[in-house]
Design a protein around this motif. Structure first.
Motif, short mmCIF file in Angstrom:
data_model
loop_
_atom_site.label_atom_id
_atom_site.label_comp_id
_atom_site.label_asym_id
_atom_site.label_seq_id
_atom_site.Cartn_x
_atom_site.Cartn_y
_atom_site.Cartn_z
N SER A 126 91.17 8.69 100.78
CA SER A 126 90.85 8.52 99.36
C SER A 126 91.89 7.70 98.62
O SER A 126 91.63 7.21 97.52
CB SER A 126 90.72 9.90 98.71
N SER A 169 94.68 9.14 97.58
CA SER A 169 95.51 10.17 96.98
C SER A 169 96.38 10.79 98.07
O SER A 169 95.86 11.36 99.04
CB SER A 169 94.65 11.24 96.31
N TYR A 170 97.68 10.69 97.92
CA TYR A 170 98.59 11.14 98.96
C TYR A 170 98.41 12.62 99.27
O TYR A 170 98.26 13.02 100.44
CB TYR A 170 100.03 10.85 98.55
N SER A 171 98.42 13.47 98.26
CA SER A 171 98.32 14.91 98.46
C SER A 171 96.99 15.28 99.10
O SER A 171 96.92 16.09 100.03
CB SER A 171 98.50 15.65 97.13
N LYS A 172 95.92 14.67 98.62
CA LYS A 172 94.59 14.99 99.15
C LYS A 172 94.45 14.51 100.59
O LYS A 172 93.91 15.24 101.45
CB LYS A 172 93.54 14.34 98.25
N GLU A 197 101.78 6.96 99.87
CA GLU A 197 101.15 7.15 98.56
C GLU A 197 100.72 5.80 97.99
O GLU A 197 101.49 4.86 97.93
CB GLU A 197 102.13 7.85 97.61
#
Length: 555
Positions: A76, A78-81, A179
């Motif tokens: 996506s 998004s790093y965290s996701k 990220e």
């Protein structure tokens, strides 16, 4: 036994006309019908597909290579996701490491994912990690820019699917999530510990290269390349294993190999359907023509020089990652009794050694059966003085000749197997000392005769002279069948046993090549490399049986 069977069935009307001769003639017919019934029962089944005269199980194509893996869930950006998705999908593995850090100058978060022991840790820590954390220049963050900066250390490639990204990591790649990038970067820095290249254990030579294959596929393919400079050597990669994948490589000379043979081997490789191909023996059993035959239809070897020689004859080599044994197809019976040393020596010594091997293989197969035939059924065929000597040595032996031979043969086989499994420093010594002790003790106890000990010893020594260990196992197994034939029908059974083997070999094929070529079908031009090893100056043509594109060898 024949007399008893004939007396029982003599009450059947019309049977007495045949008598024992009728029973003797019926034995090969019954054996043939039994073999054909067993072949049809085991060889036929649901979902099978034929290759000419061959029948194999219907299978599915191998799993695709990682480059063609398609994942349904893309990154996506998004790093965290994305990190959470990767951790969730890849599972809880104790040898999997996630090393989070911050990129220099940009402050972007990143994580390096890799399997412990499958990457070069020093290169990851001292160069790639150090460059990303301290030496990254101030420029717009992009995967192309990072790949260009890391090119001196490792080649990077993008992967947009999470599922494929995880599979690459489990296959030994390193993964980078940064990220702001809607993709994962894959790093290939192999660094697993490997066995040192050494001389083959199963194919020792007095004269020849001291080089053997290892368990690493890339090293094995490079050994073939290093045999000599050639642009004709081609290698095609495949993957097999539905649960655990392994890479298979097919090697051949593109301007020499028969295209029909090459296509047949590729088709059989592509139809392998198994959880895990642990060793090349799995491939051998899955793609051979007749799995009911006791004779091997592919040759296995650890020697690169033997493989290159086979490729120059128009054959195909099959290499598997994780094993040093390479398969050669097709194979003929004469190949199993040939050694690379036959060609490294001059043609006269090479011919002598080859003839000795052929004679030794005959003794390894037929000597116990001939002993039983002469002793139990046809002592009149033995010279009188020798017969008297044998009778004197057999006085007091309480067993018939079959039981007597079985006692010693089974003992020798057990000692041989124990010598292989024991540690190398004591294995050979135990086999020799154990054989001497058991043989001497058996003679002293009156269980076996001294003449039989000599016969079994010659048989065992003859089986050691066969260059291919797998071929030796086949002859050792058939030896017991020959003993049973001889114990029932005497010399007639021994000859019948030998003829049945010849009939089976004349019908057997390896990837369409007759197993007894050039004996049957007869090809006189190929006899230059059969029993005799002709001088190199006369061996100007490749084997006709291979139907190669280039029949003449280049000099």
């Amino acid at each position: 036994m024949i007399t008893l069977f004939a007396s029982i069935v003599s009450y059947i009307p019309g049977w007495a006309v045949f008598g024992q001769a009728g029973v003797a003639l019926l034995v090969p017919l019954l054996l043939t019908l039994l073999y054909r019934s067993l072949y049809r029962l085991v060889g036929s089944g649901r979902g099978q597909i034929g290759y000419g005269s061959r029948t194999v199980r219907q299978t599915q194509p191998p799993a695709p290579a990682p480059s063609s893996m398609a994942g349904t869930a893309p990154f996506s950006g998004s790093y965290s996701k994305d990190l959470l998705a990767v951790q969730t999908a890849i599972g809880d593995n104790s040898d999997l490491h996630f090393r989070e850090f911050t990129l220099a100058n940009t402050g972007a978060r990143a994580v390096l994912v890799h399997i412990d022991g499958m990457q070069n840790d020093r290169l990851l820590n001292m160069q790639i990690m150090q460059f990303l954390m301290y030496d990254l220049p101030e420029e717009p963050l992009s995967s192309a820019g990072i790949a260009r900066r890391l090119l001196p250390f490792s080649e990077l490639k993008e992967e947009t699917a999470i599922e494929a990204f995880n599979k690459y990591i489990l296959f030994g790649h390193g993964g980078l999530l940064i990220e702001g990038l809607p993709c994962g970067l894959l790093i290939e820095v192999p660094g697993a510990a490997n066995r040192a290249i050494a001389e083959p254990v199963s194919e020792a030579l007095l004269r020849g290269p001291r080089l053997g294959f290892s368990e690493v596929l890339s090293e094995n393919t490079s050994m073939l390349r290093r045999q000599g400079l050639s642009d004709q050597l081609e290698m095609k990669s495949y993957r097999a294993g539905s649960t655990i994948e392994r890479e298979i490589v097919i090697a051949y000379m593109k301007d020499i190999v028969n295209p029909d043979l090459l296509e047949e081997i590729k088709n059989r490789i592509c139809k392998i359907d198994i959880d895990f191909v642990a060793e090349s023996g799995y491939i051998e059993q899955l793609i051979e023509d007749n799995y009911l035959s006791p004779f091997q239809q592919l040759q296995n070897t650890e020697r690169p020089d033997r493989v290159i020689s086979a490729l120059l004859e128009g054959r195909v080599a099959i290499l598997l990652d994780g094993t040093p044994f390479v398969l050669i197809a097709p194979v003929t019976f004469s190949m199993l009794l040939q050694s690379p040393e036959d060609y490294y020596e001059r043609w006269l010594p090479g011919t002598l050694l080859r003839l000795l091997r052929f004679g030794a293989s005959f003794f390894a197969l037929m000597a116990p059966a001939l002993y039983i035939s002469f002793i139990s059924f046809h002592p009149g065929l033995i010279p009188t003085e020798l017969a008297i000597t044998i009778i004197k040595t057999r006085q007091g032996v309480p067993f018939p000749s079959l039981i007597e031979v079985l006692i010693l043969e089974v003992s020798i086989e057990i000692l041989r197997e124990a010598g292989i499994r024991l540690p190398k420093p004591i294995g050979p010594a135990m086999g020799i000392v154990g054989g001497l002790i058991i043989g001497d003790a058996a003679v002293q106890a009156g269980i076996v005769s001294p003449f039989l000990v000599i016969t079994v010893a010659v048989t065992a020594i003859s089986s050691f002279s066969i260059p291919m260990y797998s071929a030796g196992i086949t002859l050792r197994m058939l030896r017991f069948a020959g003993m049973l034939f001889a114990s029932v029908l005497g010399m007639y059974g021994t000859i019948l046993f030998f003829l049945l083997i010849c009939c089976h070999l004349s019908k057997l094929k390896s990837f369409g090549v007759p197993y007894l070529t050039p004996l049957s079908p007869f090809r006189l031009s190929d006899w230059k490399d059969l029993f005799l090893r002709a001088p190199m100056a006369l061996m100007k043509r490749r084997p006709l049986m291979m139907k190669t594109r280039q029949n003449k060898r280049k000099s």
